[in-house]
Design a protein around this motif. Sequence first.
Motif, PDB file in Angstrom:
ATOM      1  N   PHE A   1     -49.340   6.818 -60.211  1.00 43.14           N
ATOM      2  CA  PHE A   1     -49.735   8.098 -60.790  1.00 43.14           C
ATOM      3  C   PHE A   1     -50.147   7.926 -62.248  1.00 43.14           C
ATOM      4  N   THR A   2     -49.303   7.238 -63.023  1.00 41.41           N
ATOM      5  CA  THR A   2     -49.600   7.092 -64.450  1.00 41.41           C
ATOM      6  C   THR A   2     -50.792   6.183 -64.698  1.00 41.41           C
ATOM      7  N   ALA A   3     -50.996   5.189 -63.839  1.00 45.10           N
ATOM      8  CA  ALA A   3     -52.086   4.231 -64.052  1.00 45.10           C
ATOM      9  C   ALA A   3     -53.415   4.710 -63.500  1.00 45.10           C
ATOM     10  N   LEU A   4     -53.382   5.433 -62.364  1.00 45.37           N
ATOM     11  CA  LEU A   4     -54.623   5.729 -61.657  1.00 45.37           C
ATOM     12  C   LEU A   4     -55.012   7.200 -61.654  1.00 45.37           C
ATOM     13  N   VAL A   5     -54.045   8.087 -61.917  1.00 47.66           N
ATOM     14  CA  VAL A   5     -54.340   9.523 -61.853  1.00 47.66           C
ATOM     15  C   VAL A   5     -54.287  10.146 -63.238  1.00 47.66           C
ATOM     16  N   HIS A   6     -53.114  10.134 -63.864  1.00 46.85           N
ATOM     17  CA  HIS A   6     -52.955  10.700 -65.208  1.00 46.85           C
ATOM     18  C   HIS A   6     -51.668  10.161 -65.798  1.00 46.85           C
ATOM     19  N   PRO A   7     -51.646   9.799 -67.105  1.00 48.18           N
ATOM     20  CA  PRO A   7     -50.407   9.279 -67.701  1.00 48.18           C
ATOM     21  C   PRO A   7     -49.230  10.232 -67.550  1.00 48.18           C
ATOM     22  N   GLY A   8     -49.447  11.520 -67.761  1.00 47.83           N
ATOM     23  CA  GLY A   8     -48.411  12.510 -67.505  1.00 47.83           C
ATOM     24  C   GLY A   8     -47.202  12.418 -68.419  1.00 47.83           C
ATOM     25  N   VAL A   9     -46.236  13.271 -68.113  1.00 45.06           N
ATOM     26  CA  VAL A   9     -44.968  13.322 -68.831  1.00 45.06           C
ATOM     27  C   VAL A   9     -43.865  13.393 -67.779  1.00 45.06           C
ATOM     28  N   TYR A  10     -42.741  12.758 -68.036  1.00 41.40           N
ATOM     29  CA  TYR A  10     -41.648  12.755 -67.068  1.00 41.40           C
ATOM     30  C   TYR A  10     -40.324  12.941 -67.788  1.00 41.40           C
ATOM     31  N   MET A  11     -39.335  13.392 -67.043  1.00 38.25           N
ATOM     32  CA  MET A  11     -37.996  13.584 -67.584  1.00 38.25           C
ATOM     33  C   MET A  11     -37.177  12.329 -67.301  1.00 38.25           C
ATOM     34  N   TYR A  12     -36.412  11.899 -68.294  1.00 34.59           N
ATOM     35  CA  TYR A  12     -35.720  10.617 -68.188  1.00 34.59           C
ATOM     36  C   TYR A  12     -34.241  10.760 -68.511  1.00 34.59           C
ATOM     37  N   GLN A  13     -33.423  10.107 -67.706  1.00 33.60           N
ATOM     38  CA  GLN A  13     -31.988  10.041 -67.980  1.00 33.60           C
ATOM     39  C   GLN A  13     -31.616   8.586 -68.276  1.00 33.60           C
ATOM     40  N   LYS A  14     -30.983   8.376 -69.404  1.00 34.50           N
ATOM     41  CA  LYS A  14     -30.681   7.018 -69.863  1.00 34.50           C
ATOM     42  C   LYS A  14     -29.840   6.269 -68.836  1.00 34.50           C
ATOM     43  N   ILE A  15     -30.193   4.996 -68.618  1.00 36.01           N
ATOM     44  CA  ILE A  15     -29.453   4.119 -67.720  1.00 36.01           C
ATOM     45  C   ILE A  15     -28.373   3.394 -68.523  1.00 36.01           C
ATOM     46  N   ARG A  16     -27.212   3.248 -67.937  1.00 35.89           N
ATOM     47  CA  ARG A  16     -26.076   2.664 -68.663  1.00 35.89           C
ATOM     48  C   ARG A  16     -26.343   1.241 -69.127  1.00 35.89           C
ATOM     49  N   ASN A  17     -26.958   0.441 -68.259  1.00 39.01           N
ATOM     50  CA  ASN A  17     -27.265  -0.935 -68.629  1.00 39.01           C
ATOM     51  C   ASN A  17     -28.433  -0.926 -69.612  1.00 39.01           C
TER      52      ASN A  17
ATOM     53  N   ASP B   1     -32.994  16.969 -73.891  1.00 35.97           N
ATOM     54  CA  ASP B   1     -33.778  17.335 -75.075  1.00 35.97           C
ATOM     55  C   ASP B   1     -34.151  18.815 -75.054  1.00 35.97           C
ATOM     56  N   ASP B   2     -34.608  19.294 -76.192  1.00 36.06           N
ATOM     57  CA  ASP B   2     -35.151  20.645 -76.301  1.00 36.06           C
ATOM     58  C   ASP B   2     -36.353  20.774 -75.349  1.00 36.06           C
ATOM     59  N   LEU B   3     -36.401  21.840 -74.579  1.00 32.13           N
ATOM     60  CA  LEU B   3     -37.453  22.016 -73.587  1.00 32.13           C
ATOM     61  C   LEU B   3     -38.804  22.368 -74.190  1.00 32.13           C
ATOM     62  N   ARG B   4     -38.829  22.696 -75.473  1.00 34.33           N
ATOM     63  CA  ARG B   4     -40.088  23.120 -76.069  1.00 34.33           C
ATOM     64  C   ARG B   4     -41.158  22.036 -76.002  1.00 34.33           C
ATOM     65  N   GLY B   5     -40.755  20.770 -76.146  1.00 36.68           N
ATOM     66  CA  GLY B   5     -41.721  19.677 -76.053  1.00 36.68           C
ATOM     67  C   GLY B   5     -42.331  19.580 -74.669  1.00 36.68           C
ATOM     68  N   LEU B   6     -41.525  19.788 -73.648  1.00 35.53           N
ATOM     69  CA  LEU B   6     -42.027  19.752 -72.274  1.00 35.53           C
ATOM     70  C   LEU B   6     -42.997  20.901 -72.018  1.00 35.53           C
ATOM     71  N   ILE B   7     -42.618  22.097 -72.411  1.00 37.31           N
ATOM     72  CA  ILE B   7     -43.486  23.259 -72.177  1.00 37.31           C
ATOM     73  C   ILE B   7     -44.796  23.112 -72.942  1.00 37.31           C
ATOM     74  N   ARG B   8     -44.719  22.555 -74.152  1.00 36.51           N
ATOM     75  CA  ARG B   8     -45.929  22.325 -74.937  1.00 36.51           C
ATOM     76  C   ARG B   8     -46.865  21.348 -74.208  1.00 36.51           C
ATOM     77  N   ALA B   9     -46.278  20.284 -73.644  1.00 36.30           N
ATOM     78  CA  ALA B   9     -47.091  19.314 -72.911  1.00 36.30           C
ATOM     79  C   ALA B   9     -47.729  19.957 -71.679  1.00 36.30           C
ATOM     80  N   LEU B  10     -46.974  20.760 -70.968  1.00 30.23           N
ATOM     81  CA  LEU B  10     -47.525  21.432 -69.794  1.00 30.23           C
ATOM     82  C   LEU B  10     -48.689  22.342 -70.180  1.00 30.23           C
ATOM     83  N   ARG B  11     -48.528  23.073 -71.267  1.00 25.98           N
ATOM     84  CA  ARG B  11     -49.591  23.988 -71.694  1.00 25.98           C
ATOM     85  C   ARG B  11     -50.829  23.249 -72.185  1.00 25.98           C
ATOM     86  N   GLU B  12     -50.649  21.952 -72.502  1.00 26.37           N
ATOM     87  CA  GLU B  12     -51.792  21.116 -72.868  1.00 26.37           C
ATOM     88  C   GLU B  12     -52.421  20.461 -71.643  1.00 26.37           C
ATOM     89  N   ALA B  13     -51.986  20.914 -70.451  1.00 27.03           N
ATOM     90  CA  ALA B  13     -52.505  20.404 -69.169  1.00 27.03           C
ATOM     91  C   ALA B  13     -52.124  18.950 -68.918  1.00 27.03           C
TER      92      ALA B  13
END
Length: 308
Positions: A134-150, A173-185
Amino acid sequence: MLAHPKHWPSWLLLGLIYALGRLPFPVLWALGSLAGRLGYLLARERREVARRNLAICLADRTPAERERVLRAHFGWLGVAALSQGVGWGISRARLQRLVHIEGRERIDDAVAEGRATIVLVPHFVGLELGGAAFTALVHPGVYMYQKIRNPVVDWQVRRARRQYGSRSIERHDDLRGLIRALREAIPFFYLPDQDGGRNGVFVPFCGMPASTVPMLGRFAAMADAQVVPTFARYLPWGRGLELRFAPPLEDFPTGDREADAAHMNRAIEAEVRAMPEQYFWVHRRFKTRPPGEAPIYPPKRRRKRKRR
């Protein structure tokens, strides 16, 4: 810090995964299928979790049919485990050969029109390779991440997911960054179909009340976003992976978080029934029970602590 000797076993493991990812995909498929069948024999606790999930979600099938699905599922888990390194630093050209994309115009058109889009990605075993494609061939996009212990694995996973320009947002994180990215398509790659804990809402999943993360409808309402269900499916005999973008959810969101969560679950259920062997059955999807309801899974075996 990551070069400390205590992390060397993790680096060796990452090196092995990276090396495996350079093998021809049919070879990876064969090795992974064998590894998964071995896992079926050895991973008794996970096998029982998956068996109970299948008894709930495929109740209309016979025990023998569900057992065949279970064995096939562990084979696909092995393929997914051994192909983790396929998306690490390989060329877009190889990804184009391996991944067959259907319905990408649903994303391309939304981006061209400036339309906010949430890419709803349920936990099928091919989602890591599908995410790389998806990120390489369709769109880089934005994703939600949870830190891995290792920390070594965390570093590599972040690096792999960002290699084609995708952006990550920490789960807390604050959701405002996510909503801003979504509104930027910028499409949001979202995986919400796991146990929601006590913060979830209880809505049916395969006919069983399941604690479900109720955020999809909220995100869609905040950004006026369409939701495009997206499914990753490994193809048999090592022929690669199919990444399919389905039509957007209709009449979504409604503003009712329980109704929206149930709508999401129904969309996932339909695909689960179409390819049950590749859904992530080893997850304790029904771990959180409604008040007064008995547990579904056996208690986890506690590891014995070493005496000093």
